[in-house]
Design an enzyme around this catalytic site. Structure first.
Site: not given
Ligand code: UDX
Length: 470
Positions: A61, A187, A243, A295, A298
């Site tokens: 990095d 995450e 996503n 993620c 964006k």
């Molecule tokens: C996401 C994808 O799940 C993952 O597969 C990809 O590689 C990266 O993006 P992440 O950003 O870690 O992962 O978060 P995720 O668990 O998907 O949650 C995203 C957002 O959705 C959070 O702000 C969460 O609070 C919200 N969420 C999730 C809801 O509002 N309702 C739900 O039922 C589930």
């Protein structure tokens, strides 16, 4: 242009034939040397996971502070389970970190690109400069045949362009192949998602590159993880489509929650009932403040942008709606807070529970919770935020808000309490003990985590997004 024609146009036939599996590895000379470029959530986790799977790994990095922290055994972000594995493999000597990308390129057999692709400041497009720079650095400094594997989330068509770029940069006599292997880690569950993925997607691989990657992922494959072998554009699109689907599911239930509210129905019960249908499934049907993070927002915007470029306007329009519904949830929660405070939040004390964009992380990138907290502050409220893990990262982004170190401290003397991130400890908080600490026990549950009957019985005025009034 399809993969085959692009490859043929950009690499020599001889190069293509020998690319993919480094000769030493093919000859069984020892474990593959795996270089990982970018040591953020994706790269750091991938590097550690590769060491856990038995390979020699070098994480590279340009950020000296990140490299120093990782080399000292400290993960520079909160990710359950990652610290012990990092320490374990620093100790085994299989895992090292460097800022010297040039020597990483000379050293590795397989080069994983895990750098960020953030949203451009001036448009919805993804900023690909880090990916391009990593690919160029690797290609220029190769000293032996190599396989470059893109893992970063990129707009469809990027990998084909990168192939041309690396083919032009690679030293004469060195053959290389560039393929795409998107990452789906969440995450908070990053280690598990990397070591035990739902699927492995291999895009644009020759037979030999596929064999190399099957060697890399031999552990998960032996556990039964399905492998999908496809072309480059499909591999790129699988990731952003996954996503986009998750984001659409969340915005769908949030749209339905407005109907529930208007009709006096309960969206949490409705989601449970929907979820029993295996075709629908219960996951990602939690109505509330909506999605944030580094993620989903964006990625759907980048896909919208790319879909427009490709003339796929309906896909773009659908994602525009998903984004609008999602951002609208923040307005809805603000309105609920204003209403709970009797029409204005000016000089009202508001306790905010949650700062991270979701539980089990300290990440506050595009956090709906912090966005609402900051908006209330701008409207003249005195806002105190508590988050079990994200207090420090939140303070760095929004130093003007006040921060508490416990739920009790955050609710002390408040006119209203808002639950904005779905941490379990907010759901299990003791409503009876908290009520007397407030000036007026009023709670707005923006994540559907609290039991309205229990909070009301403890004397709280309760308002829930998509839940019926008392
Ligand atoms: C996401 C994808 O799940 C993952 O597969 C990809 O590689 C990266 O993006 P992440 O950003 O870690 O992962 O978060 P995720 O668990 O998907 O949650 C995203 C957002 O959705 C959070 O702000 C969460 O609070 C919200 N969420 C999730 C809801 O509002 N309702 C739900 O039922 C589930």
């Amino acid at each position: 242009m399809n993969d085959a024609s692009l490859s043929a146009a950009t690499m020599s036939a001889e190069g293509l034939a020998s690319a993919g599996l480094p000769a030493e590895a093919a000859a069984g000379r020892g474990p593959l040397k795996i270089a990982v470029y970018g040591t953020g959530y994706l790269g750091a986790t991938h590097a550690v996971a590769m060491a856990e799977l038995g390979f020699e790994v070098l994480g590279a990095d340009v950020d000296q502070a990140k490299v120093d922290a990782l080399a000292a055994g400290k993960v520079p972000f909160f990710e359950p389970g990652l610290d012990p594995l990092l320490e374990k493999h620093l100790a085994t000597g299989r895992l090292r970190f460097t800022t010297d990308l040039t020597s990483a390129a000379a050293w590795g057999d397989v080069h994983f690109i895990c750098v960020g692709t953030p949203q451009m400041k001036t448009s919805h497009a993804a900023n690909l400069s880090y990916v391009e720079s990593a690919a160029t650095t690797i290609a220029k400094n190769l000293t032996k045949d190599a396989l470059i594997v893109g893992k970063s989330t990129v707009p469809v068509g990027t990998a084909a362009r990168l192939r041309e770029l690396v083919a032009a940069q690679a030293p004469a006599g060195v053959s290389l192949e560039l393929v795409w292997n998107p990452e789906f880690l969440r995450e908070g569950k990053a280690v598990d998602d990397t070591l035990h993925p739902d699927r492995i997607v291999l895009g644009g691989t020759s037979e030999r590159a596929e064999a190399t990657l099957r060697e890399v992922y031999a552990g998960p494959i032996a556990e039964g993880t399905p492998v999908v072998v496809t072309d480059l554009p499909t591999a790129e699109l699988v990731k952003v489509s996954a996503n986009a689907f998750l984001a659409t599911k969340i915005s769908f239930i949030n749209a339905i929650s407005t109907v529930c509210e208007a009709a006096g129905a309960d969206v949490t019960v409705l989601a449970d009932a929907l979820g029993h249908d295996v075709r629908i499934g219960r996951q990602f049907l939690n109505a509330g403040l909506g999605f944030g993070g580094g993620c989903l927002p964006k990625d759907i915007r980048a896909l919208m942008h790319r879909a427009n470029e490709l003339g796929a306007y309906r896909a773009s329009a659908l994602l525009q709606q998903v984004d609008e519904i999602n951002m609208g949830q923040r307005e809805r929660v603000l309105d609920m807070a204003v209403e709970a405070c009797g029409g204005s939040v000016l000089n009202r004390r508001i306790g905010v529970l949650g700062a991270a964009f979701k539980p089990d992380t300290d990440d506050v990138r595009d956090s709906p919770a912090l966005n609402v907290a900051a908006a209330l502050h701008l409207r003249g409220a005195q806002v105190t935020v508590f988050d079990p893990e994200a207090g420090d990262t939140a303070r760095r982004s929004f130093p003007t808000l006040s921060y508490a170190t416990s739920i009790e401290e955050a609710v002390e003397g408040t006119d209203a309490v808002l639950v904005l991130t779905e941490w379990d400890q907010f759901a299990t908080a003791d409503a009876d003990k908290l009520a007397p600490l407030t000036a007026t026990p009023r709670v707005v549950d923006a994540r559907g985590k609290l039991d309205p009957a229990r909070w009301r019985a403890a004397g709280w005025e309760f308002a829930g997004l998509g839940r019926p009034a008392a």
